[in-house]
Write a protein that holds these residues in place. Structure first.
Motif, PDB file in Angstrom:
ATOM      1  N   LYS A 141       0.846  -1.194   0.000  1.00  0.00           N
ATOM      2  CA  LYS A 141       0.000   0.000   0.000  1.00  0.00           C
ATOM      3  C   LYS A 141       0.883   1.246   0.000  1.00  0.00           C
ATOM      4  O   LYS A 141       1.792   1.375   0.822  1.00  0.00           O
ATOM      5  CB  LYS A 141      -0.898   0.004   1.238  1.00  0.00           C
ATOM      6  CG  LYS A 141      -1.883  -1.154   1.314  1.00  0.00           C
ATOM      7  CD  LYS A 141      -2.712  -1.085   2.589  1.00  0.00           C
ATOM      8  CE  LYS A 141      -3.709  -2.244   2.675  1.00  0.00           C
ATOM      9  NZ  LYS A 141      -4.512  -2.175   3.932  1.00  0.00           N
ATOM     10  N   MET A 143       0.686   5.395   0.132  1.00  0.00           N
ATOM     11  CA  MET A 143      -0.094   6.612   0.360  1.00  0.00           C
ATOM     12  C   MET A 143       0.533   7.739  -0.451  1.00  0.00           C
ATOM     13  O   MET A 143       1.716   8.062  -0.271  1.00  0.00           O
ATOM     14  CB  MET A 143      -0.097   6.967   1.857  1.00  0.00           C
ATOM     15  CG  MET A 143      -0.958   8.182   2.183  1.00  0.00           C
ATOM     16  SD  MET A 143      -1.180   8.435   3.973  1.00  0.00           S
ATOM     17  CE  MET A 143       0.481   8.919   4.481  1.00  0.00           C
ATOM     18  N   SER A 145      -0.341  11.611  -2.773  1.00  0.00           N
ATOM     19  CA  SER A 145      -1.287  12.686  -3.083  1.00  0.00           C
ATOM     20  C   SER A 145      -1.719  12.624  -4.542  1.00  0.00           C
ATOM     21  O   SER A 145      -1.111  11.931  -5.367  1.00  0.00           O
ATOM     22  CB  SER A 145      -0.627  14.048  -2.812  1.00  0.00           C
ATOM     23  OG  SER A 145       0.448  14.254  -3.724  1.00  0.00           O
ATOM     24  N   LEU A 172      -3.442   4.802  -1.791  1.00  0.00           N
ATOM     25  CA  LEU A 172      -4.340   5.372  -0.790  1.00  0.00           C
ATOM     26  C   LEU A 172      -4.201   6.889  -0.777  1.00  0.00           C
ATOM     27  O   LEU A 172      -3.128   7.427  -1.050  1.00  0.00           O
ATOM     28  CB  LEU A 172      -4.008   4.814   0.597  1.00  0.00           C
ATOM     29  CG  LEU A 172      -4.076   3.289   0.758  1.00  0.00           C
ATOM     30  CD1 LEU A 172      -3.662   2.894   2.172  1.00  0.00           C
ATOM     31  CD2 LEU A 172      -5.480   2.778   0.448  1.00  0.00           C
ATOM     32  N   ASP A 173      -5.300   7.569  -0.457  1.00  0.00           N
ATOM     33  CA  ASP A 173      -5.256   9.027  -0.377  1.00  0.00           C
ATOM     34  C   ASP A 173      -4.298   9.477   0.720  1.00  0.00           C
ATOM     35  O   ASP A 173      -4.208   8.848   1.784  1.00  0.00           O
ATOM     36  CB  ASP A 173      -6.657   9.585  -0.082  1.00  0.00           C
ATOM     37  CG  ASP A 173      -7.602   9.405  -1.261  1.00  0.00           C
ATOM     38  OD1 ASP A 173      -7.103   9.244  -2.397  1.00  0.00           O
ATOM     39  OD2 ASP A 173      -8.826   9.415  -1.041  1.00  0.00           O
ATOM     40  N   HIS A 174      -3.616  10.575   0.457  1.00  0.00           N
ATOM     41  CA  HIS A 174      -2.629  11.081   1.405  1.00  0.00           C
ATOM     42  C   HIS A 174      -3.314  11.836   2.544  1.00  0.00           C
ATOM     43  O   HIS A 174      -4.230  12.622   2.317  1.00  0.00           O
ATOM     44  CB  HIS A 174      -1.650  12.018   0.681  1.00  0.00           C
ATOM     45  CG  HIS A 174      -0.264  11.968   1.219  1.00  0.00           C
ATOM     46  ND1 HIS A 174       0.027  12.256   2.535  1.00  0.00           N
ATOM     47  CD2 HIS A 174       0.927  11.667   0.627  1.00  0.00           C
ATOM     48  CE1 HIS A 174       1.338  12.138   2.720  1.00  0.00           C
ATOM     49  NE2 HIS A 174       1.903  11.782   1.590  1.00  0.00           N
ATOM     50  N   THR A 175      -2.875  11.591   3.753  1.00  0.00           N
ATOM     51  CA  THR A 175      -3.403  12.310   4.917  1.00  0.00           C
ATOM     52  C   THR A 175      -2.533  13.504   5.284  1.00  0.00           C
ATOM     53  O   THR A 175      -2.889  14.278   6.170  1.00  0.00           O
ATOM     54  CB  THR A 175      -3.485  11.378   6.137  1.00  0.00           C
ATOM     55  OG1 THR A 175      -2.167  10.915   6.461  1.00  0.00           O
ATOM     56  CG2 THR A 175      -4.386  10.188   5.848  1.00  0.00           C
ATOM     57  N   PRO A 180      -0.026   7.332   9.429  1.00  0.00           N
ATOM     58  CA  PRO A 180      -0.274   6.015   8.826  1.00  0.00           C
ATOM     59  C   PRO A 180       0.989   5.181   8.660  1.00  0.00           C
ATOM     60  O   PRO A 180       0.942   3.950   8.803  1.00  0.00           O
ATOM     61  CB  PRO A 180      -0.885   6.373   7.465  1.00  0.00           C
ATOM     62  CG  PRO A 180      -1.563   7.690   7.699  1.00  0.00           C
ATOM     63  CD  PRO A 180      -0.630   8.419   8.632  1.00  0.00           C
ATOM     64  N   GLU A 185      -0.038   1.312   8.777  1.00  0.00           N
ATOM     65  CA  GLU A 185      -1.249   1.196   7.971  1.00  0.00           C
ATOM     66  C   GLU A 185      -0.929   1.232   6.479  1.00  0.00           C
ATOM     67  O   GLU A 185      -1.753   0.840   5.661  1.00  0.00           O
ATOM     68  CB  GLU A 185      -2.213   2.339   8.317  1.00  0.00           C
ATOM     69  CG  GLU A 185      -2.711   2.281   9.755  1.00  0.00           C
ATOM     70  CD  GLU A 185      -3.467   3.532  10.168  1.00  0.00           C
ATOM     71  OE1 GLU A 185      -3.925   3.600  11.322  1.00  0.00           O
ATOM     72  OE2 GLU A 185      -3.597   4.455   9.332  1.00  0.00           O
ATOM     73  N   VAL A 186       0.263   1.733   6.158  1.00  0.00           N
ATOM     74  CA  VAL A 186       0.722   1.749   4.768  1.00  0.00           C
ATOM     75  C   VAL A 186       2.156   1.224   4.741  1.00  0.00           C
ATOM     76  O   VAL A 186       2.873   1.249   5.752  1.00  0.00           O
ATOM     77  CB  VAL A 186       0.667   3.171   4.158  1.00  0.00           C
ATOM     78  CG1 VAL A 186      -0.765   3.683   4.118  1.00  0.00           C
ATOM     79  CG2 VAL A 186       1.571   4.138   4.923  1.00  0.00           C
ATOM     80  N   MET A 189       4.892   5.951   1.818  1.00  0.00           N
ATOM     81  CA  MET A 189       4.165   7.193   1.572  1.00  0.00           C
ATOM     82  C   MET A 189       5.049   8.133   0.762  1.00  0.00           C
ATOM     83  O   MET A 189       6.279   8.132   0.904  1.00  0.00           O
ATOM     84  CB  MET A 189       3.771   7.862   2.890  1.00  0.00           C
ATOM     85  CG  MET A 189       4.944   8.261   3.765  1.00  0.00           C
ATOM     86  SD  MET A 189       4.434   9.112   5.292  1.00  0.00           S
ATOM     87  CE  MET A 189       4.032  10.741   4.642  1.00  0.00           C
TER      88      MET A 189
END
Length: 293
Positions: A141, A143, A145, A172-175, A180, A185-186, A189
């Motif tokens: 996964k 993350m 943008s 996954l969308d960036h927080t 994460p 969770e990823v 990133m």
């Protein structure tokens, strides 16, 4: 005696008038004409206020823009803004864009590159310990943008590594925080090397850095550009803006702490002073001023 005084008055009066007139002429001669009003122009940034744009803040603060006759409105990035359209439409006179500016030009958009400041590509992937290469992300996964997904460098890097979003890589969308990654969770990133590593280092979190710059070597970031129309209609103003910006960058790199304080006081960034000082050091490495003076 009275006749003598009258004679003196007659003689002295022209002398006094001469000195009075001379004084008036001298006073008039030292009065400089009023300076013409500064020309208002705008610079559209590609992100929020932080040290990656320090040279432009310094150019404004130190009066370098004003010396060139310019009053510059520095605009922070707003979500959803099309950075290229902002400049080509004339809503902004100058803009900052990533390496993708080259591809925008290849697609026919009327942009003119004026200066490149980051000589190294700043976007990297921060990954879990042990995940050292893009190959290690297969089945994982990432993350990232929306801007990162559109980057030609990112797309080329994923393609070269055989990574296909939706097949062997989940996007996954960036927080826009490192939470994460810390919570696993990823697997990785996207991040600017001048920003997110600071927050991991401060918490003593182990991580790997996967470089993307080798994918398309020679591409950097923080590219100053304008539109073909602006460059053609205002060549002197364009040249003056670049010269003032270059002076500003030299000042910012030579006075990082002073420039950080300026950013904090005037532009109210979300980052702390400590984070901005970390960014300042990273920006210096990205610009490699000793190799590219």
């Amino acid at each position: 005696m009275h006749q003598t005084l009258c004679t003196l008055r007659i003689i002295l009066l022209p002398v006094v008038l001469v000195f009075s007139l001379a004084g008036s002429v001298a006073t008039a001669s030292i009065q400089t004409p009023a300076s013409p009003p500064l020309e208002k122009v705008s610079l559209q940034l590609s992100w929020k206020h932080q040290f990656e744009f320090a040279g432009f803040y310094a150019a404004a603060q130190q009066g370098y823009f004003a010396e060139q006759g310019l009053d510059v409105d520095i605009r922070e990035y707003r979500e959803g803004v099309d950075l290229v359209d902002e400049v080509t439409s004339g809503r902004a006179d100058f803009g900052i864009y990533s390496d993708d500016l080259i591809f925008e030009r290849m697609d026919g958009r009327p942009v003119v590159l004026l200066a490149n400041y980051f000589k190294r590509y700043p976007l990297v992937f921060l990954a879990q310990p042990g995940l050292k290469t893009l190959d290690d992300l297969k089945g994982g996964k990432l993350m990232i943008s929306n801007k990162g997904r559109k980057s030609m460098v990112v797309r080329a890097a994923l393609h070269r590594a055989g990574l296909t979003p939706g097949e062997n890589l989940e996007l996954l969308d960036h927080t826009f925080d490192v939470g994460p990654l810390i919570r696993a969770e990823v697997d990785a990133m996207s991040a600017f090397r001048s920003n997110e590593p600071f927050f991991l280092d401060r918490q003593n979190i182990s991580y790997e850095v996967i470089e993307l710059s080798d994918t398309l070597p020679g591409l950097g970031d923080i590219n100053l550009y304008t539109s073909e129309t602006q460059a053609a209609l205002h060549p002197e103003r364009t040249r003056a803006f670049v010269e003032a910006s270059n002076r500003g960058w030299r000042y910012a790199l030579d006075h990082p702490e002073e420039t950080v304080d300026l950013i904090l006081q005037r532009y109210k960034p979300q980052a702390s002073r400590e984070a901005l000082l970390f960014e300042a050091g990273q920006v210096r490495e990205l610009m490699l001023p000793d190799r590219f003076p």
